[in-house]
Design a protein around this motif. Structure first.
Motif, PDB file in Angstrom:
ATOM      1  N   ILE A  60       0.831  -1.202   0.000  1.00 19.05           N
ATOM      2  CA  ILE A  60       0.000   0.000   0.000  1.00 19.05           C
ATOM      3  C   ILE A  60       0.866   1.252   0.000  1.00 19.05           C
ATOM      4  CG2 ILE A  60      -0.238   0.240   2.510  1.00 19.05           C
ATOM      5  CD1 ILE A  60      -2.962   0.805  -0.153  1.00 19.05           C
ATOM      6  N   VAL A  61       2.048   1.199   0.609  1.00 24.41           N
ATOM      7  CA  VAL A  61       2.962   2.342   0.567  1.00 24.41           C
ATOM      8  C   VAL A  61       3.377   2.612  -0.875  1.00 24.41           C
ATOM      9  CG1 VAL A  61       5.262   3.166   1.196  1.00 24.41           C
ATOM     10  CG2 VAL A  61       3.817   2.081   2.921  1.00 24.41           C
ATOM     11  N   PHE A  62       3.716   1.564  -1.601  1.00 21.58           N
ATOM     12  CA  PHE A  62       4.083   1.717  -3.011  1.00 21.58           C
ATOM     13  C   PHE A  62       2.926   2.310  -3.803  1.00 21.58           C
ATOM     14  CE2 PHE A  62       3.940  -0.020  -7.332  1.00 21.58           C
ATOM     15  CZ  PHE A  62       5.142   0.473  -7.840  1.00 21.58           C
ATOM     16  N   LEU A  63       1.704   1.841  -3.543  1.00 20.04           N
ATOM     17  CA  LEU A  63       0.537   2.338  -4.265  1.00 20.04           C
ATOM     18  C   LEU A  63       0.305   3.818  -3.969  1.00 20.04           C
ATOM     19  CD1 LEU A  63      -1.614   1.232  -6.187  1.00 20.04           C
ATOM     20  CD2 LEU A  63      -3.055   0.749  -4.209  1.00 20.04           C
ATOM     21  N   ILE A  64       0.493   4.218  -2.724  1.00 17.47           N
ATOM     22  CA  ILE A  64       0.321   5.631  -2.364  1.00 17.47           C
ATOM     23  C   ILE A  64       1.373   6.493  -3.054  1.00 17.47           C
ATOM     24  CG2 ILE A  64       0.451   7.300  -0.476  1.00 17.47           C
ATOM     25  CD1 ILE A  64      -0.717   5.155   1.369  1.00 17.47           C
ATOM     26  N   VAL A  65       2.622   6.047  -3.005  1.00 16.23           N
ATOM     27  CA  VAL A  65       3.717   6.827  -3.589  1.00 16.23           C
ATOM     28  C   VAL A  65       3.539   6.976  -5.095  1.00 16.23           C
ATOM     29  CG1 VAL A  65       6.188   6.861  -4.070  1.00 16.23           C
ATOM     30  CG2 VAL A  65       5.368   6.267  -1.777  1.00 16.23           C
ATOM     31  N   ILE A  66       3.241   5.881  -5.784  1.00 15.44           N
ATOM     32  CA  ILE A  66       3.122   5.941  -7.241  1.00 15.44           C
ATOM     33  C   ILE A  66       1.950   6.821  -7.655  1.00 15.44           C
ATOM     34  CG2 ILE A  66       1.666   3.905  -7.555  1.00 15.44           C
ATOM     35  CD1 ILE A  66       4.653   4.932  -9.742  1.00 15.44           C
ATOM     36  N   ASN A  67       0.871   6.789  -6.884  1.00 16.41           N
ATOM     37  CA  ASN A  67      -0.280   7.630  -7.219  1.00 16.41           C
ATOM     38  C   ASN A  67      -0.008   9.097  -6.929  1.00 16.41           C
ATOM     39  OD1 ASN A  67      -3.029   6.246  -8.073  1.00 16.41           O
ATOM     40  ND2 ASN A  67      -1.970   4.810  -6.736  1.00 16.41           N
ATOM     41  N   LEU A  68       0.756   9.382  -5.884  1.00 14.66           N
ATOM     42  CA  LEU A  68       1.133  10.772  -5.621  1.00 14.66           C
ATOM     43  C   LEU A  68       2.061  11.298  -6.710  1.00 14.66           C
ATOM     44  CD1 LEU A  68       1.661  10.810  -1.745  1.00 14.66           C
ATOM     45  CD2 LEU A  68      -0.181  11.898  -3.049  1.00 14.66           C
ATOM     46  N   VAL A  69       2.943  10.442  -7.211  1.00 16.49           N
ATOM     47  CA  VAL A  69       3.824  10.843  -8.320  1.00 16.49           C
ATOM     48  C   VAL A  69       2.985  11.200  -9.537  1.00 16.49           C
ATOM     49  CG1 VAL A  69       5.559  10.035  -9.955  1.00 16.49           C
ATOM     50  CG2 VAL A  69       5.814   9.531  -7.520  1.00 16.49           C
TER      51      VAL A  69
ATOM     52  N   ILE B 216      -5.053  16.822 -13.061  1.00 16.98           N
ATOM     53  CA  ILE B 216      -5.371  16.033 -11.873  1.00 16.98           C
ATOM     54  C   ILE B 216      -5.422  16.956 -10.667  1.00 16.98           C
ATOM     55  CG2 ILE B 216      -4.622  14.170 -10.349  1.00 16.98           C
ATOM     56  CD1 ILE B 216      -3.289  12.849 -12.697  1.00 16.98           C
ATOM     57  N   SER B 217      -6.476  16.831  -9.891  1.00 23.52           N
ATOM     58  CA  SER B 217      -6.644  17.675  -8.697  1.00 23.52           C
ATOM     59  C   SER B 217      -5.801  17.120  -7.555  1.00 23.52           C
ATOM     60  CB  SER B 217      -8.126  17.731  -8.300  1.00 23.52           C
ATOM     61  OG  SER B 217      -8.271  18.376  -7.055  1.00 23.52           O
ATOM     62  N   TRP B 218      -4.622  17.710  -7.360  1.00 22.22           N
ATOM     63  CA  TRP B 218      -3.787  17.247  -6.248  1.00 22.22           C
ATOM     64  C   TRP B 218      -4.446  17.583  -4.903  1.00 22.22           C
ATOM     65  CZ3 TRP B 218      -2.249  20.565  -2.502  1.00 22.22           C
ATOM     66  CH2 TRP B 218      -2.218  21.927  -2.797  1.00 22.22           C
ATOM     67  N   GLU B 219      -5.236  18.668  -4.906  1.00 25.42           N
ATOM     68  CA  GLU B 219      -5.903  19.053  -3.667  1.00 25.42           C
ATOM     69  C   GLU B 219      -6.861  17.957  -3.187  1.00 25.42           C
ATOM     70  OE1 GLU B 219      -5.314  22.779  -6.232  1.00 25.42           O
ATOM     71  OE2 GLU B 219      -6.084  20.742  -6.489  1.00 25.42           O
ATOM     72  N   GLY B 220      -7.628  17.393  -4.116  1.00 27.16           N
ATOM     73  CA  GLY B 220      -8.558  16.332  -3.757  1.00 27.16           C
ATOM     74  C   GLY B 220      -7.851  15.099  -3.225  1.00 27.16           C
ATOM     75  N   HIS B 221      -6.734  14.750  -3.869  1.00 33.28           N
ATOM     76  CA  HIS B 221      -5.986  13.571  -3.447  1.00 33.28           C
ATOM     77  C   HIS B 221      -5.343  13.771  -2.074  1.00 33.28           C
ATOM     78  CE1 HIS B 221      -5.476  12.009  -7.861  1.00 33.28           C
ATOM     79  NE2 HIS B 221      -6.735  12.220  -7.517  1.00 33.28           N
ATOM     80  N   VAL B 222      -4.674  14.894  -1.902  1.00 33.61           N
ATOM     81  CA  VAL B 222      -3.982  15.157  -0.634  1.00 33.61           C
ATOM     82  C   VAL B 222      -4.992  15.360   0.494  1.00 33.61           C
ATOM     83  CG1 VAL B 222      -2.479  16.764   0.584  1.00 33.61           C
ATOM     84  CG2 VAL B 222      -1.933  16.075  -1.762  1.00 33.61           C
ATOM     85  N   GLY B 223      -6.064  16.095   0.212  1.00 33.56           N
ATOM     86  CA  GLY B 223      -7.080  16.306   1.230  1.00 33.56           C
ATOM     87  C   GLY B 223      -7.714  15.010   1.687  1.00 33.56           C
TER      88      GLY B 223
END
Length: 293
Positions: A222-231, A239-246
């Motif tokens: 899940i850490v890998f999945l989070i990192v790759i999606n943030l990249v 892509i709305s980074w605000e929606g993802h980070v929020g």
């Protein structure tokens, strides 16, 4: 003096306590009341009446997970959320104006002759309805890819989190994560429209990591999945980074409260944390509205 057996009173025939007109020679093994076949409930030994069965079930503690969720076999909330997303997507295909009416848009309040739009003008529902919409099909391959990825992630993570958290906590986690992502978008870019369940999905990512750590399971995947999606979030445009980070931050905060609440005050802490997060989102929405005025 002898007694004539013919004059002895006949023994009273027992009648079912719930159906007085029915003869029966079977009695409840707990209360000894006579019960007819319609009232018999199979027990470990003999039969019991409906009242004794009900009283016995009321004293049996329901099995719960370590985080307080009731043990369920069917991921009803996950299936419902997927169904709502799919139905909303079908509505997008049918009505060209559906997305514009329900997408997330902070907007601005009415000014003079200019009409108001978005959350700033009282359309609060957009904070949640936008999380059930996805990029329309007419925007190329991204349209179908957007909803397929989000629904795949929801189907993979949802049942596991719903099982360990319980339906109520899982629903709170999903909804508040979705709203948390849209609130951050409202604060940072109020005039930028957005659609998608990604904020809620990122909240599930965070919760899966926190709960996994709490239960002592391997969380590297899940850490890998989070990192790759943030990249991807900060690399590609549109892509709305605000929606993802929020959504990620909201989900993480709730998951910590759900997973690490003291055992003796578990429910109280979990409810209080949910209320505090919801209240904070309301305050931030009010602040964003004031800034847009």
């Amino acid at each position: 003096m002898s007694t004539d057996p013919a004059q002895a009173p006949a023994p009273e025939v027992p009648m079912c306590y719930r159906h007085p007109g029915r003869e029966t020679y079977v009695r409840c093994t707990r209360c000894d009341r006579p019960i007819c076949p319609d009232c018999m409930r199979v027990a470990a030994v003999g039969h019991q009446c409906p009242e004794c069965v009900r009283d016995g079930n009321s004293t049996v503690r329901e099995p719960r997970t370590v985080l307080g969720g009731r043990v369920r076999n069917r991921p009803a909330v996950t299936l419902t959320l997927i169904s709502l997303n799919v139905l909303a997507y079908l509505a997008e295909l049918v009505s060209p104006t559906f997305v514009g009416r329900f997408e997330m848009l902070g907007g601005m309040p009415a000014r003079g002759r200019l009409p108001g739009i978005g959350v700033a003008d009282g359309e609060w529902y957009r904070l949640i309805t936008g999380a059930f919409l996805h990029v329309p099909m007419d925007q190329g391959g991204l349209g179908i890819t957007h909803i397929l990825f989000n629904m795949w992630a929801l189907w993979v993570l949802g049942p596991q989190l719903e099982h360990v958290l319980g339906r109520a906590r899982f629903t709170v986690l999903y909804v508040l994560s979705a709203i948390g992502g849209n609130v951050l978008l409202y604060l940072v870019a109020p005039l930028q429209p957005a659609v998608g369940a990604s904020g809620a999905i990122f909240g599930l990512f965070a919760a899966f990591f926190v709960v996994g750590r709490r239960l002592g399971v391997d969380t590297r995947g899940i850490v890998f999945l989070i990192v790759i999606n943030l990249v991807f979030t900060f690399t590609f445009s549109g892509i709305s980074w605000e929606g993802h980070v929020g959504g990620l931050v909201t989900g993480a905060v709730l998951a910590v409260a759900f997973a690490y609440a003291p055992r003796r005050r578990q429910k109280a802490v979990q409810v209080a944390a949910s209320a505090v997060v919801a209240g904070l989102l309301v305050v931030l929405t009010a602040v964003a509205t004031a800034l847009a005025s």
